[in-house]
Scaffold this motif. Structure first.
Motif, PDB file in Angstrom:
ATOM      1  N   THR A 104      -6.217   0.777 -12.136  1.00 45.84           N
ATOM      2  CA  THR A 104      -6.757   1.925 -10.395  1.00 45.84           C
ATOM      3  C   THR A 104      -8.358   1.886 -10.443  1.00 45.84           C
ATOM      4  OG1 THR A 104      -4.150   2.053 -10.626  1.00 45.84           O
ATOM      5  CG2 THR A 104      -5.817   3.492  -9.009  1.00 45.84           C
ATOM      6  N   VAL A 105      -8.514   2.420  -9.666  1.00 42.45           N
ATOM      7  CA  VAL A 105     -10.609   3.230  -9.217  1.00 42.45           C
ATOM      8  C   VAL A 105     -10.243   3.864  -8.849  1.00 42.45           C
ATOM      9  CG1 VAL A 105     -11.386   0.793 -11.222  1.00 42.45           C
ATOM     10  CG2 VAL A 105     -11.431   1.431  -8.346  1.00 42.45           C
ATOM     11  N   MET A 106     -11.256   4.982  -8.712  1.00 42.03           N
ATOM     12  CA  MET A 106     -12.126   5.534  -7.705  1.00 42.03           C
ATOM     13  C   MET A 106     -13.293   5.956  -7.083  1.00 42.03           C
ATOM     14  SD  MET A 106      -9.525   8.830  -9.629  1.00 42.03           S
ATOM     15  CE  MET A 106      -9.690   9.918  -8.548  1.00 42.03           C
ATOM     16  N   ASN A 107     -13.850   4.932  -7.690  1.00 39.62           N
ATOM     17  CA  ASN A 107     -15.591   4.971  -7.867  1.00 39.62           C
ATOM     18  C   ASN A 107     -16.098   4.368  -6.874  1.00 39.62           C
ATOM     19  OD1 ASN A 107     -15.034   4.230  -9.984  1.00 39.62           O
ATOM     20  ND2 ASN A 107     -16.770   4.623 -10.825  1.00 39.62           N
ATOM     21  N   PRO A 108     -15.623   3.489  -6.189  1.00 37.75           N
ATOM     22  CA  PRO A 108     -16.665   2.129  -5.674  1.00 37.75           C
ATOM     23  C   PRO A 108     -18.041   3.169  -4.601  1.00 37.75           C
ATOM     24  CG  PRO A 108     -14.410   2.575  -4.187  1.00 37.75           C
ATOM     25  CD  PRO A 108     -14.765   3.328  -5.324  1.00 37.75           C
ATOM     26  N   GLN A 109     -18.630   2.103  -4.581  1.00 38.00           N
ATOM     27  CA  GLN A 109     -19.965   1.732  -4.098  1.00 38.00           C
ATOM     28  C   GLN A 109     -20.164   1.720  -2.688  1.00 38.00           C
ATOM     29  OE1 GLN A 109     -24.295   1.301  -4.733  1.00 38.00           O
ATOM     30  NE2 GLN A 109     -24.572   3.393  -4.403  1.00 38.00           N
ATOM     31  N   VAL A 110     -19.016  -0.038  -2.713  1.00 36.37           N
ATOM     32  CA  VAL A 110     -19.452  -0.647  -1.302  1.00 36.37           C
ATOM     33  C   VAL A 110     -18.001  -1.204  -1.131  1.00 36.37           C
ATOM     34  CG1 VAL A 110     -20.543  -2.796  -0.796  1.00 36.37           C
ATOM     35  CG2 VAL A 110     -21.869  -2.102  -1.664  1.00 36.37           C
ATOM     36  N   GLU A 130       1.181  -1.147   0.354  1.00 35.83           N
ATOM     37  CA  GLU A 130       0.113   0.312   0.047  1.00 35.83           C
ATOM     38  C   GLU A 130       0.722   1.169  -0.279  1.00 35.83           C
ATOM     39  OE1 GLU A 130      -2.410  -0.453   2.672  1.00 35.83           O
ATOM     40  OE2 GLU A 130      -4.211  -1.578   2.270  1.00 35.83           O
ATOM     41  N   TYR A 131       0.750   2.264  -0.466  1.00 36.11           N
ATOM     42  CA  TYR A 131       0.866   3.684  -0.471  1.00 36.11           C
ATOM     43  C   TYR A 131       0.324   4.760   0.745  1.00 36.11           C
ATOM     44  CZ  TYR A 131       2.767   7.906  -1.950  1.00 36.11           C
ATOM     45  OH  TYR A 131       3.404   9.329  -2.298  1.00 36.11           O
ATOM     46  N   ARG A 132       0.816   5.012   1.568  1.00 33.25           N
ATOM     47  CA  ARG A 132       0.263   5.974   2.364  1.00 33.25           C
ATOM     48  C   ARG A 132       0.665   7.441   2.780  1.00 33.25           C
ATOM     49  NH1 ARG A 132      -0.571   1.988   7.464  1.00 33.25           N
ATOM     50  NH2 ARG A 132      -1.662  -0.362   6.052  1.00 33.25           N
ATOM     51  N   ASP A 133       0.758   8.280   1.850  1.00 39.34           N
ATOM     52  CA  ASP A 133       1.114   9.637   1.373  1.00 39.34           C
ATOM     53  C   ASP A 133       2.812   9.279   1.871  1.00 39.34           C
ATOM     54  OD1 ASP A 133       1.166  12.055   1.218  1.00 39.34           O
ATOM     55  OD2 ASP A 133       0.455  12.896   4.163  1.00 39.34           O
ATOM     56  N   GLY A 134       3.240   9.146   0.290  1.00 35.84           N
ATOM     57  CA  GLY A 134       4.590   9.319   0.727  1.00 35.84           C
ATOM     58  C   GLY A 134       5.757   7.529   1.285  1.00 35.84           C
ATOM     59  N   LEU A 135       4.561   7.014   2.157  1.00 34.38           N
ATOM     60  CA  LEU A 135       4.790   5.352   2.698  1.00 34.38           C
ATOM     61  C   LEU A 135       4.365   3.911   1.603  1.00 34.38           C
ATOM     62  CD1 LEU A 135       4.867   5.962   6.975  1.00 34.38           C
ATOM     63  CD2 LEU A 135       6.534   6.984   5.397  1.00 34.38           C
ATOM     64  N   TRP A 172      -7.323   4.293  -5.589  1.00 32.93           N
ATOM     65  CA  TRP A 172      -6.699   5.687  -5.216  1.00 32.93           C
ATOM     66  C   TRP A 172      -7.442   6.877  -4.735  1.00 32.93           C
ATOM     67  CZ3 TRP A 172      -2.828   8.504  -4.297  1.00 32.93           C
ATOM     68  CH2 TRP A 172      -2.716   9.608  -4.782  1.00 32.93           C
ATOM     69  N   LEU A 173      -7.192   7.264  -3.411  1.00 37.46           N
ATOM     70  CA  LEU A 173      -7.506   8.198  -2.430  1.00 37.46           C
ATOM     71  C   LEU A 173      -6.909   9.474  -2.498  1.00 37.46           C
ATOM     72  CD1 LEU A 173      -7.825   5.691   0.451  1.00 37.46           C
ATOM     73  CD2 LEU A 173      -9.680   6.295  -0.888  1.00 37.46           C
ATOM     74  N   PRO A 174      -7.648  10.614  -3.224  1.00 35.07           N
ATOM     75  CA  PRO A 174      -6.593  11.380  -3.589  1.00 35.07           C
ATOM     76  C   PRO A 174      -6.553  12.581  -1.916  1.00 35.07           C
ATOM     77  CG  PRO A 174      -8.804  11.653  -5.161  1.00 35.07           C
ATOM     78  CD  PRO A 174      -9.024   9.528  -4.334  1.00 35.07           C
ATOM     79  N   LYS A 175      -7.583  12.681  -2.033  1.00 38.95           N
ATOM     80  CA  LYS A 175      -7.603  13.496  -0.636  1.00 38.95           C
ATOM     81  C   LYS A 175      -6.730  13.675   0.370  1.00 38.95           C
ATOM     82  CE  LYS A 175     -12.307  15.619  -0.949  1.00 38.95           C
ATOM     83  NZ  LYS A 175     -13.302  15.750  -0.668  1.00 38.95           N
ATOM     84  N   LYS A 176      -6.586  11.892   0.444  1.00 39.17           N
ATOM     85  CA  LYS A 176      -5.353  11.227   1.708  1.00 39.17           C
ATOM     86  C   LYS A 176      -3.972  10.906   0.754  1.00 39.17           C
ATOM     87  CE  LYS A 176      -8.041  11.462   4.807  1.00 39.17           C
ATOM     88  NZ  LYS A 176      -7.751  12.238   6.153  1.00 39.17           N
ATOM     89  N   ARG A 177      -3.953  10.719  -0.636  1.00 38.16           N
ATOM     90  CA  ARG A 177      -2.832  10.494  -0.677  1.00 38.16           C
ATOM     91  C   ARG A 177      -2.640   9.027  -0.606  1.00 38.16           C
ATOM     92  NH1 ARG A 177       1.703  13.562  -2.832  1.00 38.16           N
ATOM     93  NH2 ARG A 177       2.915  12.074  -1.508  1.00 38.16           N
ATOM     94  N   THR A 178      -3.598   8.054  -0.776  1.00 40.23           N
ATOM     95  CA  THR A 178      -3.813   6.148  -0.669  1.00 40.23           C
ATOM     96  C   THR A 178      -3.976   5.877  -1.785  1.00 40.23           C
ATOM     97  OG1 THR A 178      -3.718   7.283   1.858  1.00 40.23           O
ATOM     98  CG2 THR A 178      -4.550   5.193   0.873  1.00 40.23           C
ATOM     99  N   TYR A 179      -2.754   5.198  -2.067  1.00 31.68           N
ATOM    100  CA  TYR A 179      -3.312   3.748  -3.004  1.00 31.68           C
ATOM    101  C   TYR A 179      -3.150   2.394  -1.916  1.00 31.68           C
ATOM    102  CZ  TYR A 179      -1.853   5.867  -7.531  1.00 31.68           C
ATOM    103  OH  TYR A 179      -1.793   6.273  -7.935  1.00 31.68           O
ATOM    104  N   THR A 180      -4.580   2.038  -2.221  1.00 30.24           N
ATOM    105  CA  THR A 180      -4.641   0.186  -1.542  1.00 30.24           C
ATOM    106  C   THR A 180      -5.841  -0.941  -2.309  1.00 30.24           C
ATOM    107  OG1 THR A 180      -5.734  -0.295   0.861  1.00 30.24           O
ATOM    108  CG2 THR A 180      -7.393   1.069  -0.585  1.00 30.24           C
ATOM    109  N   TYR A 181      -5.149  -1.754  -1.452  1.00 33.99           N
ATOM    110  CA  TYR A 181      -6.227  -2.712  -2.293  1.00 33.99           C
ATOM    111  C   TYR A 181      -6.760  -3.222  -1.430  1.00 33.99           C
ATOM    112  CZ  TYR A 181      -1.628  -3.155  -5.408  1.00 33.99           C
ATOM    113  OH  TYR A 181      -1.105  -2.631  -5.788  1.00 33.99           O
ATOM    114  N   PRO A 182      -8.283  -2.901  -1.913  1.00 32.84           N
ATOM    115  CA  PRO A 182     -10.093  -3.740  -1.518  1.00 32.84           C
ATOM    116  C   PRO A 182      -9.784  -4.626  -1.978  1.00 32.84           C
ATOM    117  CG  PRO A 182     -10.720  -1.454  -1.539  1.00 32.84           C
ATOM    118  CD  PRO A 182      -9.010  -1.737  -2.334  1.00 32.84           C
TER     119      PRO A 182
END
Length: 247
Positions: A145-151, A71-76, A117-127
């Protein structure tokens, strides 16, 4: 070749790293490409690479070359723990149940290899599982890489459950499309459901009986917990916890 522990100090460079095609001179005995060096570092330690901050572009380049997901969390860059058979069974059971229930509707179901991709948190994750109504919104035209999950559905472990219930949930709430969050315990029959209401409020419901039925709020799909936990062996879960040192 055994990875020397001193390799972890490579991430402490103050200057920018070489490009992926460059060779990193570790010492007279060890020479590895930058991509392989970072992969080795992430395998050698479970600690965040706090000694060096990476740009999102650097992370994506490294992730393409890496053998294991991070995962990527704001630089880490945070190495992800390996999945277990029960974890995989639950993710697959939920994906199959939703895929069948939503057949013919304009919805997509994605499993853990699709990045979010969570742009406001500068985070990449894998649900573990995501449901997207309509067309996926890709980040920078990347189809991985997607940006619009509902669930979003996450399968919990003792290593991740605190993060999944707290900060990760808060991060997901920064997505305007996010409406429903399902947390599934892999060590016992226990499912938690959060549904978005008005004014930043969320409803909460828990399920802890195998004959109960999980009812999704935003597309009226029902999934019996017996289907969610099909072939899940809780004795295996206990053994996995003992072997990994979980308490």
């Amino acid at each position: 070749m055994p990875v020397p522990q001193r390799m972890v100090f490579v991430v402490g460079w103050a200057s920018c790293p070489p490009v992926l095609s460059d060779i990193v001179q570790l010492d007279a005995k060890y020479q590895l490409s930058w991509g392989k060096t970072v992969t080795a570092i992430l395998q050698a330690t479970e600690q965040p690479t706090a000694q060096r901050y990476f740009t999102p572009e650097e992370y994506l380049a490294l992730e393409e070359a890496a053998e294991y997901k991070s995962e990527y969390r704001d630089g880490l860059i945070i190495p992800m723990t390996g999945g277990t058979t029960n974890h995989n069974r639950i993710s697959l059971n939920m994906s199959i149940a939703l895929r069948l229930a939503l057949k013919g509707l304009d919805c997509d179901v994605f499993m853990g290899d699709v990045r979010l991709w969570l742009p406001k948190k500068r985070t990449y994750t894998y649900p573990d599982v995501m449901v997207i109504p309509g067309k996926p919104e890709y980040y920078d035209n990347r189809q991985d890489t997607v940006m619009n999950p509902q669930v979003i559905i996450e399968v919990l472990s003792k290593f991740t459950k605190a993060y999944d219930r707290s900060d990760k949930f808060k991060f997901y709430q920064t997505l305007p499309t996010f409406q429903e969050y399902i947390l599934i315990d892999k060590s016992q029959v226990y499912v938690e459901q959060y549904c978005k209401l008005a004014n930043k409020r969320w409803s909460y419901r828990q399920y802890d009986e195998e004959d109960a039925t999980l009812v999704f709020n935003f597309f009226q799909v029902e999934v019996p917990l017996a289907d969610v936990y099909e072939k899940v062996n809780f004795d295996e879960a206990e053994n996995e916890a003992e072997e990994s040192g979980e308490e």
